[in-house]
Design an enzyme around this catalytic site. Structure first.
Site: not given
Ligand code: FRU
Length: 497
Positions: A37-38, A54, A62, A97-98, A165-166, A221
């Site tokens: 993902n991200d 990710q 996921w 996470f991100s 987060r992030d 996010e």
């Molecule tokens: C966005 C998210 C982020 C998080 C990550 C987890 O897609 O939900 O906020 O850090 O994915 O995989």
């Protein structure tokens, strides 16, 4: 190196050739194996671009996210290198996470990311989120012994420990590090807060930059903040939005705010907010500053609301967008594919001043699924205006994806009605073109698994994945009135560099 990371590196090495390059997208980044993902830690370090992401190597859904890693010299051809981080420590037991990356003054590469740990006592099965650091040399990264560098106790008043987060980091001219972090909070829904640090390890809360006040979705996010041209930009990804106008779609969407930070209050004074990408599949975009000064955006080309519902076809799932160069013009963010893509163009085909009069037309040599197309449509005769223009692509017989445009309402729609996604996903998105003065410019990048459409110099963008057979490669133009087309296409050939 932790046992979890060692295992992930061995696993990806063993599986990275399945499926082989021939059946992967040619110009869109995919993970060696498993779920992606991200984009994370998108940066320039030691003469190469770095892209982390990710990553769950062991499945196509996921779970237990690691940081995958790739490097590139041109942002198009990426080389997979061993995964950079794996979860497993007390503060990131259930996921890394991100986050983002920055080059430190001592030449090291610092990664700042969110640690995720399920809270066993929480009936909603949420996870505690903290901020953490890893420092490395572009290949190997060591998590900092003082992690977490920001714990839930550092979240300013009212902040939710499950929604923190992030971090996206940048360095001021005076060498101070800043990080924007998304924080859920009861009164405002979501806010973007700023922390500052001298050394990357000791961080202090500074201020609230921007608040949602429940205008756009619930939580935000993956924030980003950067100066661009003569303004400042904040990117956020809003969860669970409601459709409030043709410009703001329901679901999870990337948004951009343009404005300026007030030097006294440090609040971001918004001048406008718009949807970043109107297509079905673009989320969690992250930018980097290239050494030549370009601000470049890359996003996860997927819809987080439906991404986990896919059928497993290959041993990998998920892809990134084409990186995009950003500019601001007349109060809008413009996004165009990075210019490096043009070095992969070959077999140019051009048709100028083609008239389309209430008909369906195919043009000689205009077809393909790995393609870069430039198209201009113009009104021909104001007495026989067209009300409907359609470009069908990824077409085989009566199956296709399409871009449609109605000048009267200025409405633009992308759809993939006959794609296998139909059974489970969002297959159509519509928006309104800011203005129509008789001419529409379209740039379309087609890869086997996707289409990205950049309209009027990148003022309006649509991205979507396509799961149709790569042999479905026809392109047809349809109109109910008179118009003129200029078309130029190039095949894109990934062996060219
Ligand atoms: C966005 C998210 C982020 C998080 C990550 C987890 O897609 O939900 O906020 O850090 O994915 O995989």
């Amino acid at each position: 190196m932790s046992e979890v990371l060692r295992k992930a590196r061995e696993y990806e090495e063993k599986h990275r050739k399945e499926p082989p390059a021939e059946i992967r997208p040619k110009f869109h980044f995919t993970a060696p194996v498993g779920w992606l993902n991200d984009p994370n830690g998108f940066s320039w370090y030691q003469d190469r671009y770095h892209l982390f992401y990710q990553y769950h190597p062991y499945g196509t859904k996921w779970g237990s996210v690691h940081w995958g890693h790739a490097v590139s010299s041109d942002l198009i051809q990426w080389e997979h290198v061993p995964a950079a981080m794996a979860p497993g420590d007390d503060y990131d037991r259930d996921g890394c996470f991100s986050g983002s990356a920055i080059t430190m003054k001592d030449g090291s590469h610092l990664l700042m990311y969110t640690g995720f740990v399920y809270d066993e006592s929480d009936p909603k099965h949420r996870g505690i989120q903290t901020q953490n650091i890893a420092i490395g040399d572009g290949s190997n990264y060591r998590k900092c012994t003082s992690n977490p560098v920001l714990s839930v106790d550092d979240i300013p008043g009212g902040g939710d420990p499950y929604d923190f987060r992030d971090p996206k980091v940048w360095m001021d001219h005076d060498g101070i590090l800043n990080a924007v972090i998304a924080s859920g909070e009861e009164m405002s829904g979501a806010r973007i807060i700023v922390f500052r640090s001298n050394d990357g390890v000791h961080w202090k809360y500074s201020h609230v930059l921007l608040e949602n006040r429940y205008r756009f979705g619930r939580m935000w996010e993956c924030p980003d903040y950067f100066p661009l041209d003569d303004a400042e930009v904040i990117l956020v990804n809003a969860m669970d939005m409601e459709e409030t106008s043709p410009e703001f779609h329901s679901g999870n969407n990337g948004l951009y705010f343009l404005g300026r930070t007030d030097p006294d209050s440090k609040r971001f004074l918004e001048s406008s907010v718009h949807t970043l990408d109107h297509g079905m599949d673009f989320y969690a975009g992250q930018t980097m500053l290239a050494p030549d000064g370009r601000r470049i955006l890359i996003g996860w080309m997927q819809n987080p609301g439906t991404a986990s519902e896919h059928e497993t076809v290959h041993s990998y799932f998920g892809q990134m967008s084409i990186p995009r160069e950003l500019h601001i013009e007349k109060g809008r963010l413009l996004q165009m594919p990075i210019r490096e893509l043009e070095s992969y163009r070959t077999c140019a085909v051009e048709h100028r001043n083609v008239t389309l009069c209430s008909e369906k037309k195919k043009l000689d040599g205009v077809s393909g699924r790995i393609l870069d197309m430039e198209l201009i449509i113009r009104c021909r005769d104001s007495k026989r205006p067209f009300n409907h223009f359609e470009m069908r692509f990824a077409q085989h017989g009566d199956r296709f994806a399409a871009l449609t445009f109605s000048p009267v309402s200025r409405s633009l729609r992308v759809s993939r009605p006959f794609s296998p996604e139909t059974s489970m996903k969002l297959n159509e998105r519509e928006t309104v073109l800011p203005k129509w003065d008789g001419m529409l410019q379209i740039r379309m990048i087609l890869d086997e698994g996707s289409a990205e459409l950049f309209l009027n110099g990148g003022e309006t963008v649509f991205s979507m994945t396509l799961e149709t057979d790569p042999k479905a490669d026809n392109i047809t133009f349809v109109s109910d009135g008179d118009l003129i087309l200029d078309v130029k296409t190039y095949k894109l050939d990934s062996t060219l560099r």
